[in-house]
Write an enzyme that holds these catalytic residues in place. Structure first.
Site, PDB file in Angstrom:
ATOM      1  N   GLU A 274     -18.293 137.104   8.057  1.00  0.00           N
ATOM      2  CA  GLU A 274     -17.715 137.925   9.125  1.00  0.00           C
ATOM      3  C   GLU A 274     -16.482 137.222   9.719  1.00  0.00           C
ATOM      4  OE1 GLU A 274     -17.826 140.932   9.995  1.00  0.00           O
ATOM      5  OE2 GLU A 274     -16.932 140.842  11.971  1.00  0.00           O
ATOM      6  N   TRP A 275     -15.465 137.085   8.916  1.00  0.00           N
ATOM      7  CA  TRP A 275     -14.147 136.574   9.298  1.00  0.00           C
ATOM      8  C   TRP A 275     -14.227 135.349  10.206  1.00  0.00           C
ATOM      9  CZ3 TRP A 275     -11.460 138.424   5.623  1.00  0.00           C
ATOM     10  CH2 TRP A 275     -11.657 139.726   5.167  1.00  0.00           C
TER      11      TRP A 275
ATOM     12  N   GLU B 220     -16.118 153.063   7.896  1.00  0.00           N
ATOM     13  CA  GLU B 220     -16.943 151.960   8.409  1.00  0.00           C
ATOM     14  C   GLU B 220     -17.569 152.367   9.735  1.00  0.00           C
ATOM     15  OE1 GLU B 220     -15.285 148.010   8.962  1.00  0.00           O
ATOM     16  OE2 GLU B 220     -14.224 148.186   7.057  1.00  0.00           O
TER      17      GLU B 220
ATOM     18  N   TRP C 140     -21.208 150.055   7.542  1.00  0.00           N
ATOM     19  CA  TRP C 140     -20.812 148.664   7.365  1.00  0.00           C
ATOM     20  C   TRP C 140     -21.987 147.805   7.746  1.00  0.00           C
ATOM     21  CZ3 TRP C 140     -16.823 146.286   5.063  1.00  0.00           C
ATOM     22  CH2 TRP C 140     -16.805 144.881   5.180  1.00  0.00           C
TER      23      TRP C 140
ATOM     24  N   GLN D  21     -15.144 139.028   1.799  1.00  0.00           N
ATOM     25  CA  GLN D  21     -16.392 138.867   2.530  1.00  0.00           C
ATOM     26  C   GLN D  21     -17.616 138.715   1.627  1.00  0.00           C
ATOM     27  OE1 GLN D  21     -15.195 142.267   5.332  1.00  0.00           O
ATOM     28  NE2 GLN D  21     -16.367 140.946   6.670  1.00  0.00           N
TER      29      GLN D  21
ATOM     30  N   ARG E  47     -17.973 151.683  -1.095  1.00  0.00           N
ATOM     31  CA  ARG E  47     -16.622 151.281  -0.743  1.00  0.00           C
ATOM     32  C   ARG E  47     -16.500 149.760  -0.876  1.00  0.00           C
ATOM     33  NH1 ARG E  47     -13.767 150.369   5.002  1.00  0.00           N
ATOM     34  NH2 ARG E  47     -11.798 149.769   4.044  1.00  0.00           N
TER      35      ARG E  47
ATOM     36  N   TYR F  29     -16.560 151.602  15.760  1.00  0.00           N
ATOM     37  CA  TYR F  29     -17.753 150.848  16.149  1.00  0.00           C
ATOM     38  C   TYR F  29     -18.174 151.046  17.599  1.00  0.00           C
ATOM     39  CZ  TYR F  29     -17.392 148.172  11.785  1.00  0.00           C
ATOM     40  OH  TYR F  29     -17.356 147.811  10.455  1.00  0.00           O
TER      41      TYR F  29
ATOM     42  N   HIS G  12      -7.702 144.642   1.967  1.00  0.00           N
ATOM     43  CA  HIS G  12      -8.638 144.383   3.063  1.00  0.00           C
ATOM     44  C   HIS G  12      -8.431 142.933   3.526  1.00  0.00           C
ATOM     45  CE1 HIS G  12     -12.584 145.916   4.935  1.00  0.00           C
ATOM     46  NE2 HIS G  12     -12.298 144.797   5.564  1.00  0.00           N
TER      47      HIS G  12
ATOM     48  N   ASN H  46     -12.407 153.825  10.761  1.00  0.00           N
ATOM     49  CA  ASN H  46     -13.422 152.812  11.052  1.00  0.00           C
ATOM     50  C   ASN H  46     -13.697 152.851  12.547  1.00  0.00           C
ATOM     51  OD1 ASN H  46     -13.241 152.033   8.400  1.00  0.00           O
ATOM     52  ND2 ASN H  46     -12.398 149.985   8.818  1.00  0.00           N
TER      53      ASN H  46
ATOM     54  N   ASN I 220      -6.760 148.621   4.877  1.00  0.00           N
ATOM     55  CA  ASN I 220      -7.855 148.672   5.835  1.00  0.00           C
ATOM     56  C   ASN I 220      -7.390 148.161   7.193  1.00  0.00           C
ATOM     57  OD1 ASN I 220     -10.810 148.795   6.575  1.00  0.00           O
ATOM     58  ND2 ASN I 220     -10.378 146.639   7.016  1.00  0.00           N
ATOM     59  N   GLU I 221      -7.514 149.004   8.206  1.00  0.00           N
ATOM     60  CA  GLU I 221      -7.268 148.599   9.587  1.00  0.00           C
ATOM     61  C   GLU I 221      -5.942 147.879   9.793  1.00  0.00           C
ATOM     62  OE1 GLU I 221     -10.554 146.523  11.305  1.00  0.00           O
ATOM     63  OE2 GLU I 221     -11.925 148.197  11.000  1.00  0.00           O
TER      64      GLU I 221
HETATM   65  C1  BGC Z   1     -13.566 145.182   9.167  1.00  0.00           C
HETATM   66  C2  BGC Z   1     -14.682 144.468   8.439  1.00  0.00           C
HETATM   67  C3  BGC Z   1     -15.488 143.683   9.444  1.00  0.00           C
HETATM   68  C4  BGC Z   1     -16.109 144.655  10.431  1.00  0.00           C
HETATM   69  C5  BGC Z   1     -16.982 144.035  11.501  1.00  0.00           C
HETATM   70  C6  BGC Z   1     -13.958 145.810  10.468  1.00  0.00           C
HETATM   71  O1  BGC Z   1     -12.987 145.544  11.411  1.00  0.00           O
HETATM   72  O2  BGC Z   1     -12.903 146.076   8.325  1.00  0.00           O
HETATM   73  O3  BGC Z   1     -14.122 143.672   7.451  1.00  0.00           O
HETATM   74  O4  BGC Z   1     -16.444 142.870   8.874  1.00  0.00           O
HETATM   75  O5  BGC Z   1     -15.096 145.373  11.089  1.00  0.00           O
HETATM   76  O6  BGC Z   1     -16.241 143.187  12.331  1.00  0.00           O
END
Ligand code: BGC
Length: 482
Positions: free
Chosen positions: A413-414, A362, A406, A26, A83, A309, A128, A307, A172-173
Site C-alpha cells: 500500500e504505497w 476501485e 479494491w 503493488q 483489473r 472511497y 498505475h 475510483n 489511474n488517478e
Molecule cells: C490507488 C490504489 C491504492 C488504493 C488505496 C487508490 O488510490 O489506485 O493503488 O492502493 O487507492 O489507497
C-alpha cells in the site's frame, strides 16, 4: 431513518460487470533478473516494511510467478472481470520502445490468456504510478516529451495485446500523480504534471480510436478518483461553494477537459489566477491549452472510470476539508466509512458530464494490525457501498455498467508499505511461499455477484444465497447480512 438511508433490495442490470483490482507494483514483485527496468517505486527507499529480495528487487505478492494462484482466486470470487496494470518498465526497461523486454510482455500475455480461459474479462491499466526511473531521470511527467513516450508505450500494448484486451484504462488517478509532488515541488509543478497527463491520455485515446478501434473493438478511457464533498453546514453558502470547489479541484481538474470542454473548469482557472497574481506572479500557475489542444482533448473517453472511497466535509478555509467524528474509521486515516457519498457522487457525475456510462474501477476499505479473517467491517463496507450503487442505478438512473472492488489480496500500500490491508485475500508475507487465504468478505462479495445484487430476504431464501461447498455454512450463518 431518512428514506435515502433505507436498504434497497433488488438486482443490478443484466451483464453488469463485477470486478476486482490490483496494480503491477503493488502485487508483482521486482525480479529484475527477468529483464525489468527500475521504476520510481523501486527507488523509493523510505518505504516501511518493503519486502526485499536482495539485489533482485522487491517481492510484493510475487504475482509475477503466481498466475495460476491469482486466477484461482478470481475464479473462486466469481468475478466477471479483473483489473490489473502493466508495469511500464517491465515491458520497456528504459521507458522507450528502443528495447522491448519480451519476457516481461510474455508475463502479461500468459496472464491474459489464463483470464480468458477462465472467462474473466481483462481490464488493463497502462499507467498505475510506476514510472520507469529512466524517464524520471529526464523530468518524468514534468517533461512534455513524456506525451510521445506514453503514446509509443500504449501503441506497443495495443499492437501486442489489443486483440485480447477490450477494456483499457490509460491513467489511474491522475490527481494523485500530480499531487504526489506538491509537498516536495510546490508551485507550478503539479499543474504541469497534470497538463501532460491529460495530453498523454488524449493522445493514447486518439491513437486507439483512429488506428485500433475498428479492428479491435474495445473501450478506452481514464480513471479519475474523487471523494464526495459535503458542505459542513448545508445551510451556509460558503460551505456549499467550498464543496463545489473541492470537487472541481479534485475530479473536475481532469474530468472537465476530457468529458466537457477540452479546457480546465472556471472554478480552478479563477482561483489559481487570483492566487498566483496575489503572490506577485505575472501569470497563473495553471498552464493553458491552445485551441487545437482543447479540440484534441475534448471527448476523449468511452466511459467514465471512477475510483471512490470516502467523503469529506468542506468549509471556507485554507485547509478546506474535515471529517465527522461519528463516521466509522478504517485502517487508513483518510478513509471514513460514508456510503451515502457514493450515490451522491455518482449522481453528480451523471448530471455534470451528461450521463456518461460509468465503471467504478476501485472501491474498498482497509484494516491494520493482527490478521482477523472474520472481517465484518469490510462486509459492512461493501454491503452498504454497493447498495448505494444500486440506488444510483435504480432511483437516480445513473448509467453504471460495472463495479470493481479494491483489492484482490493484501498488497504493497504505497507509502505505508504492507501495514494497511485492503484485500479479500490475506497474504502471509512472513512465509516465503506467500500463501493467500480468503477472508470472510471474499465469500460475501461472491454472494453479491451470484445474486447480482441483493434479493429481498422477505421473499424467502433465494438460491443465489446458497454458495457452493465451504461457502454454504457461511451463507447460512450470515443470512442476516443480505
Ligand atoms: C490507488 C490504489 C491504492 C488504493 C488505496 C487508490 O488510490 O489506485 O493503488 O492502493 O487507492 O489507497
Amino acid at each position: 431513518m431518512p428514506k435515502e438511508d433505507e436498504f434497497l433490495y433488488g438486482e443490478f442490470p443484466k451483464n453488469f460487470w463485477w470486478s476486482v483490482a490490483s496494480s503491477a507494483y503493488q502485487v508483482e514483485g521486482g525480479w529484475r533478473d527477468d529483464g525489468k527496468g527500475l521504476s520510481i517505486w523501486d527507488q523509493f527507499s523510505h518505504t516501511p516494511l518493503k519486502i526485499s529480495n536482495g539485489d533482485n528487487g522487491d517481492v510484493a505478492c510475487d504475482s509475477y510467478h503466481k498466475i495460476e494462484e491469482d486466477v484461482e482466486m478470481l475464479k473462486s470470487l466469481k468475478v466477471s472481470s479483473y483489473r490489473f496494470s502493466i508495469s511500464w518498465s517491465r515491458v520497456l526497461p528504459d521507458g522507450t520502445t528502443r528495447y522491448v523486454n519480451e519476457m516481461g510482455l510474455n508475463y502479461y500475455e500468459r496472464l491474459i490468456d489464463a483470464l480468458l480461459a477462465a472467462n474473466i474479462i481483462p481490464q488493463v491499466t497502462l499507467y498505475h504510478w510506476d514510472l520507469p526511473q529512466a524517464l524520471q531521470n529526464v523530468g518524468g511527467w514534468e517533461n512534455d516529451t513524456i506525451v510521445q513516450r506514453f503514446k509509443e508505450y500504449a501503441e506497443l500494448l495495443f499492437q501486442r495485446l489489443g486483440d485480447k484486451v477490450k477494456f483499457w484504462i490509460t491513467v489511474n488517478e491522475p490527481y494523485n500523480v500530480a499531487y504526489a509532488g506538491i509537498s516536495i515541488r510546490p508551485g507550478r509543478a503539479p499543474y504541469v504534471v497534470a497538463h501532460n497527463l491529460i495530453k498523454a491520455h488524449a493522445e493514447a485515446w486518439h491513437l486507439y480510436n483512429d488506428t485500433y478501434r475498428a479492428k479491435q473493438g474495445g473501450l478506452i478511457s481514464i480513471t479519475i478518483n474523487s471523494d464526495w464533498a459535503e458542505p459542513r453546514n448545508p445551510h451556509n453558502q460558503e460551505d456549499i461553494s467550498a464543496a463545489r470547489r473541492y470537487l472541481e479541484f479534485l475530479l473536475g481538474w481532469f474530468a472537465h477537459p476530457i468529458f466537457k470542454t477540452g479546457d480546465y473548469n472556471e472554478v480552478m482557472k479563477t482561483r489559481i489566477r487570483e492566487r498566483s497574481l496575489a503572490q506577485g506572479l505575472s501569470q497563473s500557475r495553471l498552464p493553458e491549452f491552445t485551441e487545437s489542444e482543447k479540440q484534441r482533448i475534448k471527448g476523449t473517453y468511452d466511459y467514465f472510470g471512477l475510483n471512490h472511497y470516502t467523503t469529506v466535509l468542506t468549509y471556507n478555509l485554507n485547509y478546506p476539508a474535515v471529517t465527522d467524528r461519528s463516521w466509522l474509521n478504517s485502517g487508513s486515516f483518510w478513509l471514513k466509512v460514508t456510503p451515502f457519498g457514493f450515490r451522491k457522487l455518482l449522481r453528480w457525475i451523471k448530471e455534470e458530464y451528461d450521463n456518461p456510462p460509468i465503471y467504478v474501477t476501485e472501491n474498498g476499505v482497509s484494516e491494520r494490525g493482527a490478521s482477523d479473517f472474520n472481517d465484518t467491517w469490510r462486509i459492512h463496507y461493501y454491503r452498504s457501498y454497493i447498495n448505494e450503487a444500486l440506488k444510483a442505478i435504480v432511483l437516480d438512473a445513473v448509467d453504471l455498467r460495472g463495479y470493481t472492488a479494491w483489492t484482490l489480496m493484501d498488497n504493497f500500500e504505497w507509502a505505508v508499505g504492507f501495514d494497511e490491508k485492503f484485500g479479500f485475500y490475506h497474504v502471509n508475507f512472513t512465509d516465503p511461499d506467500l500463501p493467500r487465504r480468503p477472508k470472510a468478505s471474499a465469500r460475501y462479495y461472491t454472494q453479491i455477484i451470484n445474486c447480482n445484487g441483493f434479493p429481498d430476504a422477505a421473499a424467502g431464501p433465494h438460491p443465489c444465497l446458497e454458495l457452493e461447498s465451504e461457502g454454504k455454512r457461511y451463507s447460512r450463518n450470515c443470512a442476516f447480512l443480505v
